[in-house]
Design an enzyme around this catalytic site. Structure first.
Site, PDB file in Angstrom:
ATOM      1  N   HIS A 126       0.816  -1.218   0.000  1.00  0.00           N
ATOM      2  CA  HIS A 126       0.000   0.000   0.000  1.00  0.00           C
ATOM      3  C   HIS A 126       0.854   1.275   0.000  1.00  0.00           C
ATOM      4  O   HIS A 126       0.341   2.366  -0.278  1.00  0.00           O
ATOM      5  CB  HIS A 126      -0.973  -0.001   1.183  1.00  0.00           C
ATOM      6  CG  HIS A 126      -0.365   0.262   2.519  1.00  0.00           C
ATOM      7  ND1 HIS A 126      -0.080  -0.732   3.429  1.00  0.00           N
ATOM      8  CD2 HIS A 126       0.008   1.427   3.124  1.00  0.00           C
ATOM      9  CE1 HIS A 126       0.423  -0.197   4.523  1.00  0.00           C
ATOM     10  NE2 HIS A 126       0.496   1.110   4.363  1.00  0.00           N
ATOM     11  N   ASP A 156       0.163  -7.664   1.419  1.00  0.00           N
ATOM     12  CA  ASP A 156       0.567  -6.259   1.510  1.00  0.00           C
ATOM     13  C   ASP A 156       2.081  -6.100   1.561  1.00  0.00           C
ATOM     14  O   ASP A 156       2.616  -5.281   2.307  1.00  0.00           O
ATOM     15  CB  ASP A 156      -0.068  -5.580   2.724  1.00  0.00           C
ATOM     16  CG  ASP A 156      -0.061  -4.057   2.603  1.00  0.00           C
ATOM     17  OD1 ASP A 156       0.167  -3.555   1.484  1.00  0.00           O
ATOM     18  OD2 ASP A 156      -0.278  -3.377   3.616  1.00  0.00           O
ATOM     19  N   GLY A 231       3.590   6.727   8.043  1.00  0.00           N
ATOM     20  CA  GLY A 231       4.977   6.864   7.609  1.00  0.00           C
ATOM     21  C   GLY A 231       5.821   5.693   8.076  1.00  0.00           C
ATOM     22  O   GLY A 231       6.876   5.410   7.502  1.00  0.00           O
ATOM     23  N   ASN A 232       5.351   4.984   9.123  1.00  0.00           N
ATOM     24  CA  ASN A 232       6.041   3.786   9.598  1.00  0.00           C
ATOM     25  C   ASN A 232       5.776   2.565   8.711  1.00  0.00           C
ATOM     26  O   ASN A 232       6.486   1.563   8.805  1.00  0.00           O
ATOM     27  CB  ASN A 232       5.623   3.437  11.027  1.00  0.00           C
ATOM     28  CG  ASN A 232       6.485   4.103  12.078  1.00  0.00           C
ATOM     29  OD1 ASN A 232       6.024   4.962  12.827  1.00  0.00           O
ATOM     30  ND2 ASN A 232       7.755   3.714  12.140  1.00  0.00           N
ATOM     31  N   SER A 233       4.733   2.635   7.893  1.00  0.00           N
ATOM     32  CA  SER A 233       4.375   1.487   7.061  1.00  0.00           C
ATOM     33  C   SER A 233       5.558   1.039   6.212  1.00  0.00           C
ATOM     34  O   SER A 233       6.181   1.849   5.523  1.00  0.00           O
ATOM     35  CB  SER A 233       3.205   1.840   6.142  1.00  0.00           C
ATOM     36  OG  SER A 233       2.009   1.943   6.861  1.00  0.00           O
ATOM     37  N   VAL A 290     -10.085 -25.563   1.481  1.00  0.00           N
ATOM     38  CA  VAL A 290     -11.142 -25.835   2.452  1.00  0.00           C
ATOM     39  C   VAL A 290     -11.775 -24.527   2.914  1.00  0.00           C
ATOM     40  O   VAL A 290     -11.121 -23.476   2.922  1.00  0.00           O
ATOM     41  CB  VAL A 290     -10.599 -26.591   3.685  1.00  0.00           C
ATOM     42  CG1 VAL A 290     -10.177 -27.999   3.317  1.00  0.00           C
ATOM     43  CG2 VAL A 290      -9.425 -25.838   4.318  1.00  0.00           C
ATOM     44  N   ILE A 292     -13.066 -22.718   6.120  1.00  0.00           N
ATOM     45  CA  ILE A 292     -12.713 -22.929   7.518  1.00  0.00           C
ATOM     46  C   ILE A 292     -13.311 -21.871   8.435  1.00  0.00           C
ATOM     47  O   ILE A 292     -13.757 -20.809   7.983  1.00  0.00           O
ATOM     48  CB  ILE A 292     -11.181 -22.943   7.697  1.00  0.00           C
ATOM     49  CG1 ILE A 292     -10.562 -21.641   7.148  1.00  0.00           C
ATOM     50  CG2 ILE A 292     -10.567 -24.157   7.040  1.00  0.00           C
ATOM     51  CD1 ILE A 292      -9.071 -21.523   7.345  1.00  0.00           C
TER      52      ILE A 292
END
Length: 481
Positions: A126, A156, A231-233, A290, A292
């Site tokens: 992102h 991501d 900004g830490n992403s 499957v 679940i």
């Protein structure tokens, strides 16, 4: 008479001796001991061990070894600005139309982690989704243009490459070995404050927070209380040894800023995705096949389960890896390769570390008795084929999957885009570069492999539906003979 005097004297002496003994004991032996505690001395409960002095966690090594390997990622993208008509009479005759306006330039920023000395960098999808230009700024302020190697919306994660040598980098640690309460550091660039380090503990593992809206998205986050902000992403989550154990991705917040909890993609997933993107250009997703759900008290009561444990299988899909191995509806998955799984997120985390064709040991509970199966994992199409990015060339065209930003702008949930067009059936049929294929023969196209499979299985004519980047719809028909 003398006898009485002797008895009296003896009694008096005895009484006097007893009095002296009692007085001596009270004066010298039975006095309450009073301990005066100096005011500056701290008081502690005797039942609790005191914290050892000078033993606070030393995070300086982890901070010093990681801060130079975390970079600032700056992105620039150009978006077509469109203004939709709200006139119902206009829409009645012409549909949902819009007016073209001047393109808008969008700028964003995040973080990334250098994984090798030759310039491979991991970040969040992102952060770079829809970017036209990606710049990477190192901790020493050197700046490089970055090339996108590949991206995976389901986890991501994205991989970048800069052309430089001898760069500082982080090595992967074992995120599976993380323990609740263990100290970790979040390193990144919040609010454009470069090289910021915050500390916290691991609060939870395999956390699903419902933030990844991608098709078949995987969420098994490491939850921490290390301060993470916009900004830490894409930045690093490191353990006390300075090893990369996660990629910081999201925060739980009602304000948009940090308010207590942050979430990171575990290194066990990141390492596999990065390896796939570098080797194949796209992620090789392995699945059990499957449907679940978590085992709750209600599920345990309904299906007469002896314990609330494992992951419940509601249905085994046809032509799936689970069906081929002999797994059945209403089985309960207890572990994968010896690792216990007690939630859907934990099961996804374990399976996502594998590729189609890998064999895994799956421990099942059936009729409240354990039973082990060897499962050969398959891809979403029911086979073990490994797909490379170079396979995207088909019928004279090269394709790319739509970014989340493109889907949002065009109001689409799926589709692939023609990025290059050469001589072949598609060009002969009238398709052009930039055309977005959404459906073939009335089947949705979510990936390049979907397009290839549907067209290859078509008998006679092929109907392609989609639209161009300006929103104009179109369809084409051609024959496969």
């Amino acid at each position: 008479m003398k006898d009485y005097k002797k008895i009296g004297l003896t009694f008096f002496v005895a009484l006097f001796s007893a009095f002296i003994a009692v007085w001596a004991y009270s004066a010298f032996f039975s006095k309450t001991q009073i301990v005066t505690v100096p005011q500056e001395q701290s008081l502690r409960y005797a039942s609790l061990p005191s914290a050892p002095q000078g033993q606070a966690p030393d995070l300086t090594y982890a901070a010093g070894s990681s801060v130079h390997a975390v970079v600032h990622v700056k992105v620039t993208s150009t978006q077509e600005a469109r203004q939709f008509h709200n006139n119902p009479f206009y829409e009645w005759f012409y549909g949902d139309r819009y007016q073209q306006r001047q393109p808008q330039v969008r700028q964003g920023a995040g973080s990334g982690v250098i994984l090798s000395n030759d310039g491979y960098i991991v970040t969040n999808n992102h952060v770079i989704d829809g970017a036209d230009d990606i710049q990477v700024v190192l901790n020493d302020n050197r700046q490089f243009e970055a090339k996108l190697i590949g991206a995976d919306p389901t986890t991501d994660i994205a991989v970048l490459k800069v052309e430089e040598e001898d760069l500082p980098f982080l090595q992967f640690g074992n995120s599976d070995a993380l323990k609740l309460g263990e100290w970790v550091l979040a390193v990144g660039n919040p609010f454009n404050l470069t090289s910021t380090v915050t500390a916290g503990i691991v609060s939870a593992k395999s956390r699903n927070i419902g933030i990844n809206r991608a098709e078949m998205g995987i969420e098994a986050f490491i939850q921490t209380d290390a301060a993470v902000n916009p900004g830490n992403s894409g930045g690093a989550l490191v353990n006390m040894n300075g090893e990369l154990v996660g990629i910081n991705t999201a925060i739980a917040s009602r304000t948009g800023s940090y308010s207590g909890y942050s979430f990171a993609v575990p290194a066990s997933i990141v390492e596999k995705v990065v390896g796939d993107l570098k080797e194949f250009g796209q992620v090789q997703r392995a699945i059990l096949g499957v449907n679940i759900g978590d085992v709750t008290a209600e599920v345990a009561e309904k299906y007469d389960l002896d314990k609330i444990e494992g992951v419940f299988i509601g249905k085994v899909n046809e032509n799936s890896a689970a069906e081929a191995a002999g797994i059945e509806d209403e089985d309960v998955i207890l572990s994968v390769d010896g690792v216990s799984v007690n939630s859907t997120a934990q099961l996804q985390e374990q399976v996502s570390q594998h590729r189609p064709g890998d064999k895994v040991k799956v421990l099942i509970k059936r009729d409240n008795k354990p039973k082990q199966f060897t499962v050969t994992l398959r891809n979403m199409h029911g086979d073990t084929e490994i797909i490379k990015a170079s396979d995207n060339n088909f019928l004279g065209a090269k394709f790319d999957e739509l970014t989340e930003d493109e889907k949002y702008q065009l109001r689409l949930s799926h589709g692939i885009k023609i990025t290059d067009l050469d001589k072949g059936k598609l060009k002969d049929a009238g398709l052009k570069e930039g055309f977005i294929v959404t459906d073939v023969n009335k089947e949705e196209v979510k990936a390049v492999n979907d397009f290839k499979r549907i067209v290859s299985q078509a008998k006679g004519g092929v109907l392609i539906e989609g639209l161009y980047s300006n929103g104009e719809p179109a369809y084409f028909v051609f024959g496969m003979n």
